[in-house]
Design a protein around this motif. Structure first.
Motif, PDB file in Angstrom:
ATOM      1  N   ALA A 152       6.691  37.615  64.780  1.00 55.09           N
ATOM      2  CA  ALA A 152       7.789  38.356  64.155  1.00 55.09           C
ATOM      3  C   ALA A 152       7.719  38.227  62.634  1.00 55.09           C
ATOM      4  O   ALA A 152       7.453  37.156  62.098  1.00 55.09           O
ATOM      5  CB  ALA A 152       9.123  37.835  64.660  1.00 55.09           C
ATOM      6  N   THR A 153       7.967  39.350  61.957  1.00 58.08           N
ATOM      7  CA  THR A 153       8.102  39.287  60.507  1.00 58.08           C
ATOM      8  C   THR A 153       9.530  38.854  60.182  1.00 58.08           C
ATOM      9  O   THR A 153      10.397  38.817  61.059  1.00 58.08           O
ATOM     10  CB  THR A 153       7.830  40.663  59.875  1.00 58.08           C
TER      11      THR A 153
ATOM     12  N   ALA B 223       1.798  43.165  56.339  1.00 59.00           N
ATOM     13  CA  ALA B 223       1.717  44.180  57.388  1.00 59.00           C
ATOM     14  C   ALA B 223       3.075  44.846  57.586  1.00 59.00           C
ATOM     15  O   ALA B 223       3.167  46.072  57.741  1.00 59.00           O
ATOM     16  CB  ALA B 223       1.235  43.545  58.705  1.00 59.00           C
ATOM     17  N   ASP B 224       4.129  44.055  57.564  1.00 57.42           N
ATOM     18  CA  ASP B 224       5.487  44.599  57.706  1.00 57.42           C
ATOM     19  C   ASP B 224       5.762  45.635  56.626  1.00 57.42           C
ATOM     20  O   ASP B 224       6.236  46.737  56.909  1.00 57.42           O
ATOM     21  CB  ASP B 224       6.497  43.444  57.623  1.00 57.42           C
ATOM     22  N   ARG B 225       5.397  45.287  55.392  1.00 55.17           N
ATOM     23  CA  ARG B 225       5.637  46.214  54.275  1.00 55.17           C
ATOM     24  C   ARG B 225       4.778  47.464  54.410  1.00 55.17           C
ATOM     25  O   ARG B 225       5.206  48.567  54.106  1.00 55.17           O
ATOM     26  CB  ARG B 225       5.345  45.480  52.958  1.00 55.17           C
ATOM     27  N   MET B 226       3.531  47.294  54.894  1.00 52.28           N
ATOM     28  CA  MET B 226       2.629  48.435  55.032  1.00 52.28           C
ATOM     29  C   MET B 226       3.062  49.381  56.153  1.00 52.28           C
ATOM     30  O   MET B 226       2.750  50.570  56.125  1.00 52.28           O
ATOM     31  CB  MET B 226       1.195  47.954  55.322  1.00 52.28           C
ATOM     32  N   LEU B 227       3.763  48.847  57.156  1.00 56.96           N
ATOM     33  CA  LEU B 227       4.206  49.664  58.286  1.00 56.96           C
ATOM     34  C   LEU B 227       5.418  50.515  57.927  1.00 56.96           C
ATOM     35  O   LEU B 227       5.782  51.439  58.661  1.00 56.96           O
ATOM     36  CB  LEU B 227       4.505  48.770  59.498  1.00 56.96           C
ATOM     37  N   GLU B 228       6.066  50.198  56.796  1.00 59.81           N
ATOM     38  CA  GLU B 228       7.143  51.061  56.300  1.00 59.81           C
ATOM     39  C   GLU B 228       6.503  52.236  55.563  1.00 59.81           C
ATOM     40  O   GLU B 228       5.407  52.119  55.048  1.00 59.81           O
ATOM     41  CB  GLU B 228       8.029  50.288  55.313  1.00 59.81           C
TER      42      GLU B 228
ATOM     43  N   VAL C 142       5.787  34.436  46.523  1.00 64.93           N
ATOM     44  CA  VAL C 142       4.843  35.500  46.904  1.00 64.93           C
ATOM     45  C   VAL C 142       5.483  36.407  47.955  1.00 64.93           C
ATOM     46  O   VAL C 142       5.370  37.639  47.882  1.00 64.93           O
ATOM     47  CB  VAL C 142       3.509  34.906  47.416  1.00 64.93           C
ATOM     48  N   ILE C 143       6.177  35.811  48.917  1.00 63.05           N
ATOM     49  CA  ILE C 143       6.859  36.633  49.934  1.00 63.05           C
ATOM     50  C   ILE C 143       7.884  37.559  49.271  1.00 63.05           C
ATOM     51  O   ILE C 143       7.983  38.741  49.621  1.00 63.05           O
ATOM     52  CB  ILE C 143       7.537  35.737  50.992  1.00 63.05           C
ATOM     53  N   SER C 144       8.619  37.043  48.302  1.00 65.65           N
ATOM     54  CA  SER C 144       9.620  37.877  47.621  1.00 65.65           C
ATOM     55  C   SER C 144       8.961  39.038  46.887  1.00 65.65           C
ATOM     56  O   SER C 144       9.494  40.157  46.882  1.00 65.65           O
ATOM     57  CB  SER C 144      10.434  37.043  46.629  1.00 65.65           C
ATOM     58  N   LEU C 145       7.812  38.796  46.272  1.00 61.48           N
ATOM     59  CA  LEU C 145       7.091  39.884  45.598  1.00 61.48           C
ATOM     60  C   LEU C 145       6.683  40.950  46.610  1.00 61.48           C
ATOM     61  O   LEU C 145       6.831  42.150  46.364  1.00 61.48           O
ATOM     62  CB  LEU C 145       5.837  39.345  44.897  1.00 61.48           C
ATOM     63  N   ILE C 146       6.170  40.513  47.765  1.00 59.98           N
ATOM     64  CA  ILE C 146       5.724  41.462  48.799  1.00 59.98           C
ATOM     65  C   ILE C 146       6.921  42.259  49.320  1.00 59.98           C
ATOM     66  O   ILE C 146       6.886  43.495  49.398  1.00 59.98           O
ATOM     67  CB  ILE C 146       5.031  40.720  49.960  1.00 59.98           C
ATOM     68  N   GLN C 147       7.987  41.545  49.673  1.00 63.70           N
ATOM     69  CA  GLN C 147       9.158  42.213  50.246  1.00 63.70           C
ATOM     70  C   GLN C 147       9.854  43.117  49.237  1.00 63.70           C
ATOM     71  O   GLN C 147      10.573  44.041  49.616  1.00 63.70           O
ATOM     72  CB  GLN C 147      10.141  41.166  50.793  1.00 63.70           C
TER      73      GLN C 147
ATOM     74  N   ASP D 281       8.316  42.729  65.564  1.00 58.43           N
ATOM     75  CA  ASP D 281       7.383  41.930  66.369  1.00 58.43           C
ATOM     76  C   ASP D 281       6.010  42.593  66.333  1.00 58.43           C
ATOM     77  O   ASP D 281       5.759  43.578  67.031  1.00 58.43           O
ATOM     78  CB  ASP D 281       7.890  41.827  67.807  1.00 58.43           C
ATOM     79  N   LEU D 282       5.122  42.046  65.521  1.00 60.84           N
ATOM     80  CA  LEU D 282       3.792  42.656  65.366  1.00 60.84           C
ATOM     81  C   LEU D 282       3.011  42.621  66.682  1.00 60.84           C
ATOM     82  O   LEU D 282       2.139  43.447  66.913  1.00 60.84           O
ATOM     83  CB  LEU D 282       2.996  41.959  64.262  1.00 60.84           C
TER      84      LEU D 282
END
Ligand code: MN
Ligand code: MN
Length: 268
Positions: A47-48, A262-267, A221-226, A53-54
């Protein structure tokens, strides 16, 4: 044809296990299976943080790895084939030299492509030890070939006079760690995200070839991605070196960041 059936983006994971460009230590060619093992570890789940759920997501697939030591000139056509199927490609290195071959597939297919590099190093050397394809050089090659419209670098803390000169020559926007935090990003158009794990402080990710203190936390890093607000059409996670990761903790960090990318790319 895209394997997606909803009109929303699909993401394909591809391992690119080549460490021929490493200037200090080899070992990153062993990264993809170790990151994949961490991703599927029963100690966590797929899960992201957003709750996707990837493991159950039909738009997310993993096509495995290219052969270990895959020649650079075989990487570009493999990535191009996936892009032409309509997929977004998330590559696992290998060292950072592979990014040049990967972005050669993206450049001609995306107009006004932005590239965001998260790295301790700008990787802008014209050559290192006579090697123009070194992992210290990919962004010099990418800018020389005009493969991206804009290159923004974050996490940088190793600029020397040569690389500063190169950055000016290519118009690279560098946000150095000494000026942390960086201003908010306002990309226009599609984005390629290149994540060199040594952008993280070695306290968080010791399993890399080049330990460069003074870096980011995993959460930063997660905050930058999100926080990215443009379509992320491609990404790579590079420089994980399993030979320096006996506990496997850095593999878990790489897997965690892979999930959030991957979560960000799937949006859309
Ligand atoms: Mn790098
Ligand atoms: Mn680096």
């Amino acid at each position: 044809m895209s394997h997606g059936i909803t009109g929303l983006p699909s993401v394909t994971v591809l391992g690119v296990p080549n460490d021929d460009g490493s200037s200090f230590l080899r070992g990153t060619a062993g990264a993809p299976p170790r990151i994949r093992k961490a991703l599927h570890s029963p100690s966590s789940n797929l899960a992201t943080e957003r709750g996707l759920d990837l493991g159950a997501e039909a738009r997310f697939r993993d096509v495995g790895d290219l052969p270990v030591g895959v020649p650079y000139d075989r990487i570009e056509p493999q990535v191009a084939e996936l892009l032409d199927e309509g997929d977004r490609v998330l590559s696992l290195g290998g060292d950072h030299a592979v990014t040049y071959s990967i972005v050669r597939a993206f450049g001609p297919r995306f107009e006004k492509l932005n590239l965001l590099l998260l790295d301790a190093h700008p990787d802008l050397y014209d050559q290192l030890d006579g090697d123009r394809l070194s992992h210290a050089c990919p962004f010099a090659r990418i800018m020389e070939e005009g493969l991206v419209a804009r290159l923004v670098q974050v996490g940088i803390r190793t600029l020397n006079p040569h690389q500063r000169e190169q950055a000016e020559r290519f118009g690279v926007e560098i946000h150095e760690m000494r000026d942390w935090p960086p201003p908010a990003f306002d990309f226009e158009g599609p984005l390629y995200l290149s994540l060199d794990l040594d952008v993280l402080d070695p306290a968080f990710a010791p399993g890399v070839s080049h330990h460069e203190p003074g870096g980011l936390s995993v959460r930063e890093v997660i905050s930058l991605i999100q926080g990215l607000r443009v379509p992320v059409v491609g990404a790579d996670v590079v420089e994980y070196n399993p030979t320096r990761d006996p506990s496997g903790v850095t593999a878990m960090v790489a897997a965690k960041l892979l999930k959030e990318i991957a979560d960000r790319m799937l949006e859309s």
